[in-house]
Structure formats: structure tokens, C-alpha cells
Design a protein around this motif. Structure first.
Motif, PDB file in Angstrom:
ATOM      1  N   TYR A 212     -17.974  -4.959  -7.015  1.00  0.00           N
ATOM      2  CA  TYR A 212     -17.683  -3.844  -5.536  1.00  0.00           C
ATOM      3  C   TYR A 212     -16.235  -4.229  -4.849  1.00  0.00           C
ATOM      4  O   TYR A 212     -16.418  -5.892  -4.518  1.00  0.00           O
ATOM      5  CB  TYR A 212     -19.031  -4.476  -4.200  1.00  0.00           C
ATOM      6  CG  TYR A 212     -20.062  -3.575  -4.378  1.00  0.00           C
ATOM      7  CD1 TYR A 212     -19.777  -1.869  -3.990  1.00  0.00           C
ATOM      8  CD2 TYR A 212     -21.078  -3.505  -5.739  1.00  0.00           C
ATOM      9  CE1 TYR A 212     -21.261  -1.518  -4.220  1.00  0.00           C
ATOM     10  CE2 TYR A 212     -22.115  -2.939  -5.672  1.00  0.00           C
ATOM     11  CZ  TYR A 212     -22.723  -1.891  -5.248  1.00  0.00           C
ATOM     12  OH  TYR A 212     -23.592  -0.351  -5.128  1.00  0.00           O
ATOM     13  N   TYR A 213     -15.261  -3.894  -4.458  1.00  0.00           N
ATOM     14  CA  TYR A 213     -13.799  -3.921  -3.509  1.00  0.00           C
ATOM     15  C   TYR A 213     -14.254  -3.604  -1.708  1.00  0.00           C
ATOM     16  O   TYR A 213     -14.300  -2.346  -1.878  1.00  0.00           O
ATOM     17  CB  TYR A 213     -13.103  -4.179  -4.862  1.00  0.00           C
ATOM     18  CG  TYR A 213     -11.969  -4.443  -3.582  1.00  0.00           C
ATOM     19  CD1 TYR A 213     -11.556  -5.882  -3.913  1.00  0.00           C
ATOM     20  CD2 TYR A 213     -11.363  -3.946  -2.659  1.00  0.00           C
ATOM     21  CE1 TYR A 213     -10.564  -6.951  -3.346  1.00  0.00           C
ATOM     22  CE2 TYR A 213      -9.996  -4.440  -2.132  1.00  0.00           C
ATOM     23  CZ  TYR A 213      -9.148  -6.146  -2.388  1.00  0.00           C
ATOM     24  OH  TYR A 213      -8.829  -6.655  -2.251  1.00  0.00           O
ATOM     25  N   GLY A 215     -16.654  -2.666   0.106  1.00  0.00           N
ATOM     26  CA  GLY A 215     -17.581  -1.714   0.070  1.00  0.00           C
ATOM     27  C   GLY A 215     -17.377  -0.243  -1.024  1.00  0.00           C
ATOM     28  O   GLY A 215     -18.129   0.313  -0.863  1.00  0.00           O
ATOM     29  N   GLU A 216     -16.237  -0.623  -1.438  1.00  0.00           N
ATOM     30  CA  GLU A 216     -16.567   0.052  -3.034  1.00  0.00           C
ATOM     31  C   GLU A 216     -17.169  -0.001  -3.712  1.00  0.00           C
ATOM     32  O   GLU A 216     -16.439  -1.294  -4.725  1.00  0.00           O
ATOM     33  CB  GLU A 216     -14.967   0.957  -3.003  1.00  0.00           C
ATOM     34  CG  GLU A 216     -14.511   1.893  -4.092  1.00  0.00           C
ATOM     35  CD  GLU A 216     -13.173   1.461  -4.759  1.00  0.00           C
ATOM     36  OE1 GLU A 216     -12.712   2.714  -5.591  1.00  0.00           O
ATOM     37  OE2 GLU A 216     -12.182   1.017  -4.108  1.00  0.00           O
ATOM     38  N   TYR A 217     -17.841   1.105  -4.309  1.00  0.00           N
ATOM     39  CA  TYR A 217     -18.775   0.397  -5.375  1.00  0.00           C
ATOM     40  C   TYR A 217     -17.753   1.205  -6.888  1.00  0.00           C
ATOM     41  O   TYR A 217     -17.149   2.256  -7.171  1.00  0.00           O
ATOM     42  CB  TYR A 217     -19.614   0.773  -5.907  1.00  0.00           C
ATOM     43  CG  TYR A 217     -20.123   1.202  -7.270  1.00  0.00           C
ATOM     44  CD1 TYR A 217     -20.154   0.232  -7.680  1.00  0.00           C
ATOM     45  CD2 TYR A 217     -20.759   2.129  -8.154  1.00  0.00           C
ATOM     46  CE1 TYR A 217     -20.990   0.328  -9.323  1.00  0.00           C
ATOM     47  CE2 TYR A 217     -22.177   2.487  -9.458  1.00  0.00           C
ATOM     48  CZ  TYR A 217     -20.906   1.215 -10.360  1.00  0.00           C
ATOM     49  OH  TYR A 217     -22.225   1.394 -11.137  1.00  0.00           O
ATOM     50  N   ASP A 258     -26.654   1.567  -6.649  1.00  0.00           N
ATOM     51  CA  ASP A 258     -25.389   1.356  -5.737  1.00  0.00           C
ATOM     52  C   ASP A 258     -26.115   2.042  -4.590  1.00  0.00           C
ATOM     53  O   ASP A 258     -26.087   1.558  -3.039  1.00  0.00           O
ATOM     54  CB  ASP A 258     -25.022   2.971  -6.386  1.00  0.00           C
ATOM     55  CG  ASP A 258     -24.064   2.695  -5.804  1.00  0.00           C
ATOM     56  OD1 ASP A 258     -23.301   2.117  -5.072  1.00  0.00           O
ATOM     57  OD2 ASP A 258     -23.036   4.079  -5.139  1.00  0.00           O
ATOM     58  N   LYS A 262     -26.145   0.006  -1.127  1.00  0.00           N
ATOM     59  CA  LYS A 262     -26.029   0.976   0.156  1.00  0.00           C
ATOM     60  C   LYS A 262     -27.395   1.383   1.246  1.00  0.00           C
ATOM     61  O   LYS A 262     -26.035   0.483   2.713  1.00  0.00           O
ATOM     62  CB  LYS A 262     -25.099   2.449  -0.121  1.00  0.00           C
ATOM     63  CG  LYS A 262     -24.132   2.558  -0.711  1.00  0.00           C
ATOM     64  CD  LYS A 262     -24.493   4.214  -1.212  1.00  0.00           C
ATOM     65  CE  LYS A 262     -22.441   4.129  -1.638  1.00  0.00           C
ATOM     66  NZ  LYS A 262     -22.172   3.817  -3.188  1.00  0.00           N
ATOM     67  N   GLU A 265     -26.233  -2.405   2.465  1.00  0.00           N
ATOM     68  CA  GLU A 265     -24.896  -2.473   3.573  1.00  0.00           C
ATOM     69  C   GLU A 265     -25.043  -2.171   4.818  1.00  0.00           C
ATOM     70  O   GLU A 265     -24.807  -2.693   6.059  1.00  0.00           O
ATOM     71  CB  GLU A 265     -23.557  -1.465   2.678  1.00  0.00           C
ATOM     72  CG  GLU A 265     -23.820  -2.118   1.910  1.00  0.00           C
ATOM     73  CD  GLU A 265     -21.988  -1.517   0.943  1.00  0.00           C
ATOM     74  OE1 GLU A 265     -20.545  -2.020   0.927  1.00  0.00           O
ATOM     75  OE2 GLU A 265     -22.109  -0.502   0.682  1.00  0.00           O
ATOM     76  N   ALA A 272     -20.158  -4.368   0.854  1.00  0.00           N
ATOM     77  CA  ALA A 272     -20.460  -5.267   0.107  1.00  0.00           C
ATOM     78  C   ALA A 272     -19.235  -4.893  -0.888  1.00  0.00           C
ATOM     79  O   ALA A 272     -18.019  -4.564  -1.045  1.00  0.00           O
ATOM     80  CB  ALA A 272     -21.715  -4.161  -1.791  1.00  0.00           C
ATOM     81  N   HIS A 273     -19.006  -6.586  -1.370  1.00  0.00           N
ATOM     82  CA  HIS A 273     -17.584  -7.392  -2.266  1.00  0.00           C
ATOM     83  C   HIS A 273     -17.862  -8.581  -2.743  1.00  0.00           C
ATOM     84  O   HIS A 273     -19.038  -9.114  -2.772  1.00  0.00           O
ATOM     85  CB  HIS A 273     -17.199  -7.906  -0.737  1.00  0.00           C
ATOM     86  CG  HIS A 273     -15.491  -7.997  -1.238  1.00  0.00           C
ATOM     87  ND1 HIS A 273     -14.371  -7.410  -1.619  1.00  0.00           N
ATOM     88  CD2 HIS A 273     -14.794  -9.678  -1.506  1.00  0.00           C
ATOM     89  CE1 HIS A 273     -13.230  -8.081  -2.137  1.00  0.00           C
ATOM     90  NE2 HIS A 273     -14.153  -9.228  -1.902  1.00  0.00           N
ATOM     91  N   ARG A 329     -11.799   2.729 -12.110  1.00  0.00           N
ATOM     92  CA  ARG A 329     -13.109   3.123 -11.309  1.00  0.00           C
ATOM     93  C   ARG A 329     -13.848   3.023 -12.604  1.00  0.00           C
ATOM     94  O   ARG A 329     -13.590   4.473 -13.714  1.00  0.00           O
ATOM     95  CB  ARG A 329     -12.736   4.007 -10.739  1.00  0.00           C
ATOM     96  CG  ARG A 329     -12.330   3.111  -9.439  1.00  0.00           C
ATOM     97  CD  ARG A 329     -11.450   2.708  -9.330  1.00  0.00           C
ATOM     98  NE  ARG A 329     -10.890   1.967  -7.930  1.00  0.00           N
ATOM     99  CZ  ARG A 329     -10.574   0.903  -7.511  1.00  0.00           C
ATOM    100  NH1 ARG A 329      -9.478   0.324  -8.503  1.00  0.00           N
ATOM    101  NH2 ARG A 329     -10.152   0.366  -6.113  1.00  0.00           N
ATOM    102  N   PRO A 331     -17.678   3.481 -12.475  1.00  0.00           N
ATOM    103  CA  PRO A 331     -19.041   2.881 -12.257  1.00  0.00           C
ATOM    104  C   PRO A 331     -20.719   3.299 -13.201  1.00  0.00           C
ATOM    105  O   PRO A 331     -21.833   2.704 -12.686  1.00  0.00           O
ATOM    106  CB  PRO A 331     -19.512   4.218 -10.767  1.00  0.00           C
ATOM    107  CG  PRO A 331     -18.530   5.325 -11.540  1.00  0.00           C
ATOM    108  CD  PRO A 331     -17.326   4.592 -11.842  1.00  0.00           C
TER     109      PRO A 331
END
Length: 374
Positions: A212-213, A215-217, A258, A262, A265, A272-273, A329, A331
Motif C-alpha cells: 500500500y502507498y 492509502g492506495e492498494y 483489501d 479498507k 482504514e 494504509a501504507h 500496479r 493488485p
């Protein structure tokens, strides 16, 4: 200039562990020009004595000691550390606290917030965060002082599963079949202060590793843990180290994980990171349940990298770039072949000249390098 090789100095903490050693071996393969500096609290950490693994070796103070960060900062300066793989979960939490207090890490690293790390590291806190959801099995926290016999028998029921709230390798884990076995297990493990007790899950043991970066999965891949190293020596037959496993092309695993992240979060109001690694078990109907979320690379990270899913390289790119633009990317990673893997703990014996190389941190907090086999 094209063709110029850039040397990076990479710190890997907890180098006695399986995962840090796996990370070091992978970097040796993909970036042979990098200098690898390993540290560990244990002067007998096996990573110190593996030929060709490290360029510099340091015995460090415990991460909860008062001089730990002054020692780390001296090490970072001495070795001109560019970035660090911080692996033991206790150190990840302490580095997070240090960031909260000072506004910076001792050097560049890639990890989540203190709240996220602390909530996931402690299985009892994680169970509280996820309480009432379908993500986890029925779970309660018990302690040596408050064993909650009635709740274990009536809320969870037998058979059930007990394990320590913190720790790896199946610490304190056992299937309990009745109240007397529960009482006996508490007595046998009297040094463990706190456990979680949950419903017993009969299905497969599934694991995955996710990046995760902010908040991005970004990417994730899954595997099945089918057999365990030296399973017969553990009462639970689960040692935490997989001897045989299968890499999976099953997007439902990462979709489930995921969704769980979420939910966390939203519940904790954070993004998330970092690297998050799930352990899951299937119930009797094949439904996935979260048993543990690790806040770091898992022991299979090198195996996954060799099969084409390389979160070690992705972590390096993020730390070198200060962002995730160069990270693909992906996932729901699909492996090109139906890969399986075998693992064990044995290596060739290492002969040392004497015990003089088992160094400890100096009382003045200055760091020392081990010169064994150099």
C-alpha cells in the motif's frame, strides 16, 4: 550519465531472522553493487556469519532501550545509510514512535503509521478493531490473571484455537479440546501474559503479501501454506515456517484482504501504507478468516520475488524515489506457472575461530562492527 553504477548503503535490521536474510539475498542478486549493512540484538545471529551476505555487521541495543536511536543514528552516519529495511515488528513500532516524537525517521524507510502498526501487531487489538465483522473468527482476549473460563467455553466453544497476542512462529498456539486442556496450556505457558482464543478453523492456511502507498492498494499476491518445517515438534503442528507451499492465482484472496484493510482504514481513520502480510484460515465452508496481519515482509518474500512478484525491489524503488511511480500496479498478481516451493532451516555448518567475534554494544552507546570471517 548512462552506464554509471550507483552504490547504495542499505541497512537491514534483525538480520538473524529468516525474512531479513531473504531480503538480503534477493538484493545481492538484483543489486550486487549495493553495500548491505546488517544489525541484530543477538551477537550469535546467523546472518552475521553467512559468507557473502553482508558487507558490514553490527550488534545493536534492544529497540526498547534508551540508547537505541542514538546508536542507530551513529550507525546511519558512520555507514552513510541511504535507506533501511526495518523488519522485526517490535522495531517497526519503535521507529514509528520515534517518527511521531521527532517528525523524522533515522533514515529513509518504508512503513506504516504507529497506529496502524500497533493495531495490527497486537492480535487482541486487531480482533477488537474487527469485532462484529465477517473478517475474523469469533475471538476473545484472555490473560493469565483473567483466563475467562466461562467465556472460552460458552462464547467460543470447543474445539478452539489459542495463541499469544504477540509474536511469530506459532507462539503459544494449540488446538484446545476441553477446559482442562485450556487450563493446562495456561500453566505450561505461564511466561506468556496474554492470548487470543478463537473458533477453530478447519480449512486451508492461506497467506498473501500486499503493498500500500498512502492509502492506495498497489499490488498483492497469494499463496497456500501446506506443510510446516519441523511440524511434529510443536504441539499445534504449526511452527510458523512453511516447508511446502503453492503460489496461488486467486484474486478472491486479495479482494478479501483489501476489503479488510479498507474497513480498518475507516475504523481507525488512517491510510494504509507499507507492506502488509496476511495469514488466513478457511472455515468449514471455505470462507476466509483473518488470523494475523503482519506489518512487514513475510518469510516467503524472496520466493515470491523469484517467481516474479518482487516487493523487495518495489520497496527499494519507493525508498529511492520518494514515491511509487515506478511500481507496477498489480493488485491481483497472476503467476506464469503453477509454482510450488520447498523450504527448510538447515544450512552448511559455519566454523568460527573463537567467541571473540560475539560483540555487544559498548556501554557508551557507540556501535561496533563484527569482523568475523572478514
Amino acid at each position: 550519465m548512462k552506464g554509471v553504477i550507483t552504490v547504495k548503503n542499505v541497512l537491514i535490521t534483525g538480520i538473524g531472522g529468516l525474512t531479513p536474510r531473504s531480503i538480503a539475498r534477493r538484493i545481492r542478486t538484483t543489486h550486487p553493487e549495493y553495500r548491505l549493512i546488517g544489525c541484530d540484538v543477538n551477537p550469535k545471529a546467523i546472518g552475521f556469519f553467512m559468507d557473502g551476505l553482508l558487507d558490514a555487521k553490527y550488534v545493536c541495543p534492544r529497540c526498547d532501550s534508551a540508547d537505541y536511536f542514538s546508536w542507530i543514528e551513529k550507525l546511519v552516519e558512520r555507514e552513510s545509510i541511504d535507506f533501511a529495511f526495518v523488519q522485526p515488528e517490535s522495531e517497526i513500532v519503535e521507529w514509528g514512535k520515534h517518527f511521531d516524537q521527532t517528525g523524522h525517521f533515522p533514515c529513509v524507510t518504508f512503513m506504516g503509521s504507529t497506529e496502524l502498526s500497533g493495531s495490527l501487531r497486537d492480535k487482541a487489538i486487531m480482533a477488537e478493531v474487527l469485532e462484529g465483522t465477517d473478517f475474523i473468527p469469533k475471538t476473545i482476549k484472555v490473560t493469565q490473571d483473567e483466563p475467562r473460563f466461562d467465556a472460552v467455553e460458552n462464547e467460543i466453544g470447543f474445539p478452539c484455537w489459542i495463541r499469544a497476542t504477540e509474536g511469530t512462529g506459532g507462539l503459544g498456539s494449540l488446538r484446545l479440546d476441553d477446559l482442562s486442556s485450556y487450563k493446562s496450556w495456561l500453566f505450561i505457558n505461564s511466561e506468556i501474559p496474554e492470548f487470543t482464543v478463537s473458533e477453530f478453523l478447519t480449512g486451508r492456511h492461506i497467506a498473501n503479501e500486499m503493498l500500500y502507498y498512502k492509502g492506495e492498494y498497489v499490488k498483492g499476491a497469494a499463496l497456500e501454506c501446506a506443510e510446516y518445517v519441523m511440524a511434529n515438534i510443536a504441539p499445534s503442528h504449526v511452527t510458523g515456517n512453511t516447508s511446502f507451499g503453492r503460489l496461488l492465482n486467486d484474486k478472491t484472496v486479495n479482494e478479501f484482504c483489501d476489503s479488510c484493510i479498507k474497513y480498518i482504514e475507516r475504523k481507525l481513520d488512517l491510510a494504509a501504507h507499507g507492506i502488509l502480510s496476511f495469514d488466513l484460515k478457511e472455515d468449514s465452508k471455505g470462507n476466509l478468516k483473518v488470523t494475523e496481519v503482519n506489518i512487514r515482509h513475510m518469510a516467503y518474500t524472496g520466493v515470491l520475488a523469484e517467481a516474479g512478484f518482487d516487493l523487495i525491489e518495489d520497496s527499494i524503488r519507493i525508498m529511492e524515489d520518494g514515491g511509487a511511480l515506478r511500481v507496477e500496479r498489480d493488485p491481483f498478481h497472476v503467476f506464469e506457472k503453477p509454482f510450488v516451493f520447498l523450504r527448510d532451516v538447515d544450512i552448511e555448518p559455519i566454523l568460527l575461530d573463537s567467541e571473540d567475534c560475539f560483540l555487544a554494544p559498548r556501554s557508551d552507546g557507540d556501535c561496533q562492527a563484527s569482523d568475523c570471517n572478514e
